[in-house]
Design an enzyme around this catalytic site. Structure first.
Site, PDB file in Angstrom:
ATOM      1  N   CYS A   1      56.012  76.451  23.752  1.00  0.00           N
ATOM      2  CA  CYS A   1      54.755  77.292  23.380  1.00  0.00           C
ATOM      3  C   CYS A   1      53.593  76.073  23.191  1.00  0.00           C
ATOM      4  O   CYS A   1      53.706  75.004  23.155  1.00  0.00           O
ATOM      5  CB  CYS A   1      54.909  77.781  21.833  1.00  0.00           C
ATOM      6  SG  CYS A   1      56.034  78.989  21.755  1.00  0.00           S
TER       7      CYS A   1
ATOM      8  N   THR B   1      51.206  73.968  12.753  1.00  0.00           N
ATOM      9  CA  THR B   1      51.911  74.739  13.485  1.00  0.00           C
ATOM     10  C   THR B   1      53.275  73.938  13.771  1.00  0.00           C
ATOM     11  O   THR B   1      53.297  72.660  14.059  1.00  0.00           O
ATOM     12  CB  THR B   1      51.548  75.546  14.462  1.00  0.00           C
ATOM     13  OG1 THR B   1      52.460  76.507  14.896  1.00  0.00           O
ATOM     14  CG2 THR B   1      51.195  74.668  15.523  1.00  0.00           C
TER      15      THR B   1
ATOM     16  N   HIS C   1      49.076  79.542  18.025  1.00  0.00           N
ATOM     17  CA  HIS C   1      50.164  79.415  18.436  1.00  0.00           C
ATOM     18  C   HIS C   1      50.754  80.325  19.591  1.00  0.00           C
ATOM     19  O   HIS C   1      51.143  81.462  19.240  1.00  0.00           O
ATOM     20  CB  HIS C   1      51.240  78.910  17.420  1.00  0.00           C
ATOM     21  CG  HIS C   1      52.666  78.737  17.740  1.00  0.00           C
ATOM     22  ND1 HIS C   1      53.512  77.899  17.013  1.00  0.00           N
ATOM     23  CD2 HIS C   1      53.329  78.924  18.614  1.00  0.00           C
ATOM     24  CE1 HIS C   1      54.711  77.582  17.410  1.00  0.00           C
ATOM     25  NE2 HIS C   1      54.503  78.388  18.572  1.00  0.00           N
TER      26      HIS C   1
END
Lengths: 208, 162
Positions: free
Chosen positions: B31, B25, B48
């Site tokens: 995040c 990711t 994620h």
């Protein structure tokens, strides 16, 4: 009509937002032109409503490193405004303002960084001033903040801020050109939904 | 080694594999990326997440939030033969991208994400074996299920291997 979601915007409302984008970027272009000492034009302003991952593709992929200047909007409107500055744009600014150019972001020293903050800040505040005059709103801006990092992570800042309200990011912005060359700088305004409704009401498009 | 092909996890997204493919990711800012692995059944997942808690009514995007994202992923892993007692977790992300002065929620989202991830993992009885969280730089996280190694790439920093 009060919208609950960005996708509910009708064409009249979208046109109004595009007009705000046009006036805002127009004023920002004039300010930029003064700083760079060359005429700056704007291309078609755009209003986009994008799903998160779509927005990342739109900005050019998650990993490229760019400089981002961020300002928080408060007062009668809440939102985030970002000026995303890729290396080419940074070099145009630095060459014009400080007669230096850089090959890599790591070469940005304090003076260069503060020039970038200033350019971002002036573009953002002229945009916001034009908008708040148009809509007769009182708007406050926070002190601008610069970061140099992966652009995907920079763009997730407004996403995370309003992520609790929507799966979409709304951006009002435009692109600039100078001497026929595109100035690859993006000016992005992301209001929250309540402020968007307020703004549209202030501009008299509630009956749209 | 991974089988060459990478599986990309987007924002508010989760993907799972039992083929040993590398999971990746990109550009985790505030995040968090969570790698979950049950080595016995060779089942790996990466999430994620973007926000700490799902407080929306009627929202379908469970993977946007730490709490619902992790729980839903564990449920799906168990449905494919994994056991919570064997699952281990590695976490990265939760940075503060802009050093905004005096602003409330924004600067804290990363920190709140980290705390929420910790809390949910603990409540679910999942062992957190390594993490690289906080700070102010974005991270690209990749995870190789075959070795259980997580690699974190950041701009201007050396790669970190967890």
């Amino acid at each position: 009509m009060t919208i609950k979601n960005y996708q509910e915007l009708n064409s009249l409302e979208m046109d109004t937002l595009r007009e705000i984008g046009s006036i805002g970027t127009g004023n920002a272009a004039t300010a930029l032109s003064g700083m760079l000492g060359c005429p700056v034009h704007i291309t078609m302003p755009e209003v986009r409503i994008m799903e998160f991952n779509e927005a990342i593709e739109w900005i050019g992929g998650p990993e490229p490193v760019t400089a981002g200047v961020l300002v928080h909007i408060g007062g009668q409107m809440n939102g985030i405004m970002l000026s995303v500055q890729p290396l080419e744009f940074i070099n145009i600014i630095l060459e014009r303002m400080l007669s230096v150019s850089i090959k890599d972001y790591s070469q940005l020293a304090e003076l260069e960084r503060s020039a970038l903050v200033e350019v971002g800040n002036i573009m953002i505040s002229t945009f916001i001033n034009a908008m708040s005059n148009l809509a007769d709103m009182k708007v406050e801006l926070t002190v601008p903040c610069l970061t140099v990092d992966m652009q995907g992570a920079i763009l997730t800042v407004p996403m995370a801020e309003y992520g609790g309200q929507s799966d979409y990011l709304m951006t009002i912005g435009g692109n600039f050109s100078c001497d026929g060359h595109e100035l690859p700088c993006r000016l992005i305004l992301s209001p929250d939904i309540r402020s968007l409704n307020f703004l549209l009401r202030k501009l008299g498009v509630e009956d749209g | 080694m991974a089988n060459g092909s990478k599986i990309v996890i987007g924002i508010a997204d989760m993907k799972m594999t039992n083929q040993g493919s590398e999971l990746i990711t990109y550009a985790l800012g505030s995040c968090c990326g969570i790698c979950l692995l049950d080595p016995n059944v060779r089942l790996a997942a990466m999430i994620h997440i973007m926000l700490p808690l799902n407080m929306e009514a009627g929202r379908t995007n469970t993977m946007k939030y730490a709490d619902t994202g992790i729980r839903e992923t564990l449920k799906q892993m168990e449905a494919r033969g994994a056991r919570k007692a064997r699952i281990t977790a590695k976490v990265a992300g939760g940075a503060k991208m802009f050093a905004v002065s005096g602003s409330g929620a924004l600067g804290n989202i990363g920190q709140r994400n980290i705390e929420s991830v910790h809390k949910v993992l603990k409540a679910e009885g999942i062992r957190l074996i390594a993490e690289d969280v906080g700070g102010s730089v974005a991270r690209t996280l990749s995870f190789d299920p075959a070795t259980g190694k997580a690699t974190i790439k950041s701009y201007g920093k050396q790669d970190i291997i967890l």
